[in-house]
Enzyme design. Structure first.
Site, PDB file in Angstrom:
ATOM      1  N   CYS A   1     -25.560 114.751  38.453  1.00 41.32           N
ATOM      2  CA  CYS A   1     -24.725 115.960  38.469  1.00 41.32           C
ATOM      3  C   CYS A   1     -25.567 117.061  39.101  1.00 41.32           C
ATOM      4  CB  CYS A   1     -24.348 116.385  37.057  1.00 41.32           C
ATOM      5  SG  CYS A   1     -23.636 115.066  36.073  1.00 41.32           S
TER       6      CYS A   1
ATOM      7  N   ARG B   1     -23.553 115.938  44.645  1.00 41.56           N
ATOM      8  CA  ARG B   1     -24.151 115.231  43.510  1.00 41.56           C
ATOM      9  C   ARG B   1     -23.123 114.879  42.446  1.00 41.56           C
ATOM     10  NH1 ARG B   1     -29.817 115.994  42.970  1.00 41.56           N
ATOM     11  NH2 ARG B   1     -29.599 115.574  40.756  1.00 41.56           N
TER      12      ARG B   1
ATOM     13  N   TRP C   1     -20.623 114.703  37.417  1.00 49.82           N
ATOM     14  CA  TRP C   1     -20.278 113.324  37.774  1.00 49.82           C
ATOM     15  C   TRP C   1     -20.300 112.591  36.442  1.00 49.82           C
ATOM     16  CZ3 TRP C   1     -18.593 110.446  41.692  1.00 49.82           C
ATOM     17  CH2 TRP C   1     -18.781 109.069  41.639  1.00 49.82           C
TER      18      TRP C   1
ATOM     19  N   ASN D   1     -28.120 117.272  33.018  1.00 48.45           N
ATOM     20  CA  ASN D   1     -28.033 116.048  33.825  1.00 48.45           C
ATOM     21  C   ASN D   1     -28.796 114.965  33.093  1.00 48.45           C
ATOM     22  OD1 ASN D   1     -26.817 117.460  35.831  1.00 48.45           O
ATOM     23  ND2 ASN D   1     -28.571 117.464  37.224  1.00 48.45           N
ATOM     24  N   GLY D   2     -28.392 113.729  33.247  1.00 43.69           N
ATOM     25  CA  GLY D   2     -29.122 112.632  32.609  1.00 43.69           C
ATOM     26  C   GLY D   2     -28.305 112.021  31.490  1.00 43.69           C
TER      27      GLY D   2
ATOM     28  N   GLU E   1     -21.992  90.328  53.303  1.00 46.91           N
ATOM     29  CA  GLU E   1     -22.208  91.760  53.071  1.00 46.91           C
ATOM     30  C   GLU E   1     -23.156  92.339  54.130  1.00 46.91           C
ATOM     31  OE1 GLU E   1     -20.882  94.047  51.594  1.00 46.91           O
ATOM     32  OE2 GLU E   1     -22.374  95.616  51.408  1.00 46.91           O
TER      33      GLU E   1
ATOM     34  N   LYS F   1     -22.225  95.383  56.631  1.00 48.39           N
ATOM     35  CA  LYS F   1     -23.010  96.626  56.760  1.00 48.39           C
ATOM     36  C   LYS F   1     -23.307  96.893  58.226  1.00 48.39           C
ATOM     37  CE  LYS F   1     -22.469  98.178  53.852  1.00 48.39           C
ATOM     38  NZ  LYS F   1     -21.794  97.827  52.665  1.00 48.39           N
TER      39      LYS F   1
ATOM     40  N   GLU G   1     -20.058  97.835  60.338  1.00 48.54           N
ATOM     41  CA  GLU G   1     -19.348  99.081  60.047  1.00 48.54           C
ATOM     42  C   GLU G   1     -20.134 100.322  60.483  1.00 48.54           C
ATOM     43  OE1 GLU G   1     -18.506 100.004  55.899  1.00 48.54           O
ATOM     44  OE2 GLU G   1     -20.254  98.869  55.272  1.00 48.54           O
TER      45      GLU G   1
ATOM     46  N   HIS H   1     -18.985  74.007  62.567  1.00 47.36           N
ATOM     47  CA  HIS H   1     -17.543  73.729  62.613  1.00 47.36           C
ATOM     48  C   HIS H   1     -16.843  74.692  63.565  1.00 47.36           C
ATOM     49  CE1 HIS H   1     -17.873  70.754  59.453  1.00 47.36           C
ATOM     50  NE2 HIS H   1     -18.699  71.589  58.840  1.00 47.36           N
TER      51      HIS H   1
ATOM     52  N   LYS I   1     -14.042 106.699  52.728  1.00 46.92           N
ATOM     53  CA  LYS I   1     -14.797 106.251  51.555  1.00 46.92           C
ATOM     54  C   LYS I   1     -13.883 105.602  50.524  1.00 46.92           C
ATOM     55  CE  LYS I   1     -18.472 105.721  49.169  1.00 46.92           C
ATOM     56  NZ  LYS I   1     -19.239 104.537  49.579  1.00 46.92           N
TER      57      LYS I   1
HETATM   58  C1  F6R Z   1     -18.037  98.915  52.862  1.00 49.94           C
HETATM   59  C2  F6R Z   1     -17.239  99.565  51.850  1.00 49.94           C
HETATM   60  C3  F6R Z   1     -15.858  99.071  51.610  1.00 49.94           C
HETATM   61  C4  F6R Z   1     -15.489  99.174  50.134  1.00 49.94           C
HETATM   62  C5  F6R Z   1     -14.014  98.807  49.925  1.00 49.94           C
HETATM   63  C6  F6R Z   1     -13.629  98.801  48.468  1.00 49.94           C
HETATM   64  O1  F6R Z   1     -19.315  99.459  52.938  1.00 49.94           O
HETATM   65  O2  F6R Z   1     -17.661 100.511  51.230  1.00 49.94           O
HETATM   66  O3  F6R Z   1     -15.689  97.767  52.067  1.00 49.94           O
HETATM   67  O4  F6R Z   1     -16.311  98.316  49.399  1.00 49.94           O
HETATM   68  O5  F6R Z   1     -13.205  99.732  50.605  1.00 49.94           O
HETATM   69  O6  F6R Z   1     -13.879 100.032  47.881  1.00 49.94           O
HETATM   70  P1  F6R Z   1     -14.036 100.210  46.322  1.00 49.94           P
HETATM   71  O7  F6R Z   1     -15.271  99.505  45.896  1.00 49.94           O
HETATM   72  O8  F6R Z   1     -14.116 101.695  46.117  1.00 49.94           O
HETATM   73  O9  F6R Z   1     -12.806  99.603  45.707  1.00 49.94           O
END
Ligand code: F6R
Length: 613
Positions: free
Chosen positions: A2, A27, A79, A105-106, A486, A490, A493, A509, A608
């Site tokens: 936070c 934060r 948060w 915070n904490g 994964e 990364k 994207e 295959h 996000k």
């Molecule tokens: C990739 C990424 C996305 C999320 C996906 C699900 O780096 O962040 O693939 O993982 O959109 O999001 P959440 O976890 O918020 O349901």
């Protein structure tokens, strides 16, 4: 995580606090509040939502003349960790008399016991937070000297804190203390500011003092008197900040993503804190709220998620099958919701979502609930829709993830899945001895991650050699297969390099047709079961001239002879190895993207939180 800001001095405290909160919003941003001292009273304003909403409320509640003449106050942007993001749970909190207030915070780990003791003495609480318990404890011990009361209270506290406290009796004082949660003091002219990071105070002063753990500081407009919790003076250097505000918010890192990658040892420690039972060899996950009998009655686990969270779920399958002896299916949430899936009342459906707002994952749990399954959430955002609708589950406590590419949420999801599988396993057939061994492995995870971060410079060197690639393949086996997926996600994207993850056995295959000297392969070659077969797959790649980067366990010289380049990770048991491996791949992707000048924190076309189908 936070944000805290406190001000005592000649300016309008309200303006400084709101300005500081806006800088700290990264934060935490689910609720915020502030308190100022004036006219022998404390005046509070709090609200859920963003700081902008708080500002509107403050302007409506307090006339400009009042706002301008108030010279002391503390503020917080939250948060949520304990209790949903509501107005009652927002900081600042006050003691039982309403004459003291605190922002925190904490996590106060023994807050439940302290709350019980205080309740027995007649205290009543208006929030579900651990922070309110702390200010009540300070109030209980307060005899007119705030500094002494804070020191006395902190002696009873287990856990972590960064706090700022004020009293109506001392409108020119703030008492701040730190243990495990950062605080920095800004030393202005006739003004002193306290904040959880320099971004909140940099526009007022560049002379700062970073508090150390166990420091308690008495702040007045004249400066800071810093002592330890036993009231012994300590000396702390004044430092000069030469960063700009943008860099300060990122804690000196170039991007939020890099900051969040480096936060992982702390984030993982927060995820694990207080959750391992080293007597019984199990995990204590209060949010799961299932008795051993209910856990033993589960016949199948179904994990639903999207994106990175889906990859975490795929690793989770290995955990549940191995530790809990439970058949486990992992489903892309959209596929699950539209397929009319077969759901039994003895199924445990686990929804994984960092944001807790992903539309498809939400719809999947609604479908599972409709059909009578037991539904459990693994979320990072406290009070998010999925967390509320599942009603039971485990929070990550990873702190806000700002970079669009998920990093610390992924590794913390793996840690939670491992603990969940351990807990379910112990209710079924896992022995105490085996449980203790798993606990010991889990405890080491933050250190494993630290060891990878220490190799950042070596990872940069490898990234430099591959930053111009146009295609990339990631391969793995067993629980490293989802980690390969994964790693490829990364890279694609944030660097826009076409990257595909495959099970290593799947290469021949079809995809092997694409391999040549321009198509590097990232091979997850950790020292775990399946490595010999991985080496054969690597040889097949190299026979097609594809350059191979191996992720290798530290000291594995033999395997190193089979690859062109290597990312080294510490030797780890197969259940925890996906976590340090993922961190190495995050760093690799980050550096490649940075070298290509990509907008790492906001990759094109991505958001996000995916709240649409
Ligand atoms: C990739 C990424 C996305 C999320 C996906 C699900 O780096 O962040 O693939 O993982 O959109 O999001 P959440 O976890 O918020 O349901």
């Amino acid at each position: 995580m936070c944000g805290i800001v406190g001000y005592v001095g000649a300016k309008s405290a309200v303006d400084v606090l709101i300005g500081g909160l806006k800088r700290l919003e990264y934060r935490g941003y689910d609720s915020s509040g502030l308190v100022v001292a004036a006219d022998k009273a404390l005046h509070f304003v709090k609200d859920t939502g963003k700081v902008r909403q708080l500002e509107t409320r403050v302007h409506a509640a307090w006339p400009q003349a009042f706002r301008q003449r108030v010279g002391m106050g503390i503020a917080h942007t939250r948060w949520a960790t304990h209790g949903a993001p509501t107005r009652e749970n927002a900081h600042p909190h006050s003691d039982q008399t309403g004459r003291l207030a605190l922002v925190h915070n904490g996590i106060i780990e023994n807050y439940a016991a302290l709350r019980q003791q205080l309740a027995a003495k007649g205290h009543t609480f208006v929030s579900q937070t651990d922070s309110e318990v702390l200010i009540h404890l300070i109030g209980e011990l307060y005899k007119g000297n705030l500094f002494e009361a804070v020191c006395a209270a902190l002696k009873h506290v287990e856990g972590t804190y960064g706090i700022a406290a004020v009293s109506v009796d001392h409108p020119d004082q703030i008492v701040a203390a730190r243990k495990g949660s950062p605080l920095v003091i800004g030393m202005g002219e006739n003004e002193t500011i306290i904040a959880s990071d320099v971004s909140a105070l940099i526009s007022h002063t560049r002379q700062v003092i970073y508090l150390d753990d166990d420091d308690v500081a008495l702040l007045t407009p004249a400066g800071a008197d810093i002592r330890n919790i036993h009231n012994v003076p300590v000396s702390r250097e004044v430092a000069q900040v030469d960063w700009d505000v943008g860099v300060a918010e990122k804690g000196g890192f170039e991007h939020f993503m890099l900051k969040e990658i480096f936060e992982q040892p702390d984030a993982l420690s927060n995820t694990l804190r207080g959750r391992l039972d080293e007597q019984m060899g199990t995990a204590m996950l209060a949010g799961l709220a299932l008795s051993p009998r209910e856990l033993a009655a589960i016949r199948r686990v179904v994990i639903v998620a999207c994106g990175t969270s889906l990859h975490a779920g795929m690793v989770g399958k290995y955990y549940f099958e191995e530790l809990a002896d439970l058949p486990t299916e992992v489903e892309q949430a959209a596929e699950y919701r539209y397929r009319n899936p077969i759901i039994h009342p003895t199924d445990m459906v686990v929804a994984i979502s960092q944001s807790g707002e992903t539309a498809d994952t939400l719809a999947a749990i609604r479908e599972a609930k409709q059909k009578g399954a037991l539904v459990v959430g693994i979320c990072n955002v406290v009070g998010s829709t999925i967390a509320r609708e599942t009603g039971r589950g485990v929070y990550l406590h990873a702190g806000p993830e700002i970079g669009v590419a998920s990093t610390k949420a992924f590794t913390c999801q793996l840690a939670v899945l491992l603990m969940m599988a351990l807990k379910v396993g112990r209710a079924r057939r896992l022995s105490r001895q085996d449980g203790l061994e798993i606990c010991a492995q889990i405890k080491r995870i933050p250190d494993l991650v630290k060891a990878v971060l220490d190799r950042n410079a070596a990872i940069i060197k490898v990234a430099e050699r591959y930053a111009t690639a146009k295609d990339f393949f990631y391969i793995g086996r067993g629980c490293m297969y989802p980690v390969a997926l994964e790693g490829a996600l990364k890279l694609k994207e944030i660097s826009y390099i076409h990257a595909e993850g495959y099970h290593a056995a799947e290469l021949k295959h079809g995809p092997i047709a694409l391999l040549d000297e321009h198509a590097p392969v990232m091979a997850l070659l950790n020292n775990i079961a399946g490595k010999e077969k991985m080496i054969s797959n690597v040889q097949e790649c190299r026979a097609r001239q594809a350059p191979v980067i191996g992720v290798l366990s530290e000291g594995d010289r033999d395997t190193a002879t089979h690859v062109n380049d290597a990312l080294h990770v510490p030797l780890a048991p197969h259940l925890s190895a996906p976590i340090p491996t993922a961190v190495a791949l995050q760093l690799f992707a980050y550096h490649v993207a940075r070298l290509r000048d990509c907008p790492v924190d906001q990759p094109r076309n991505l958001a996000k939180s995916v709240t649409v189908e």
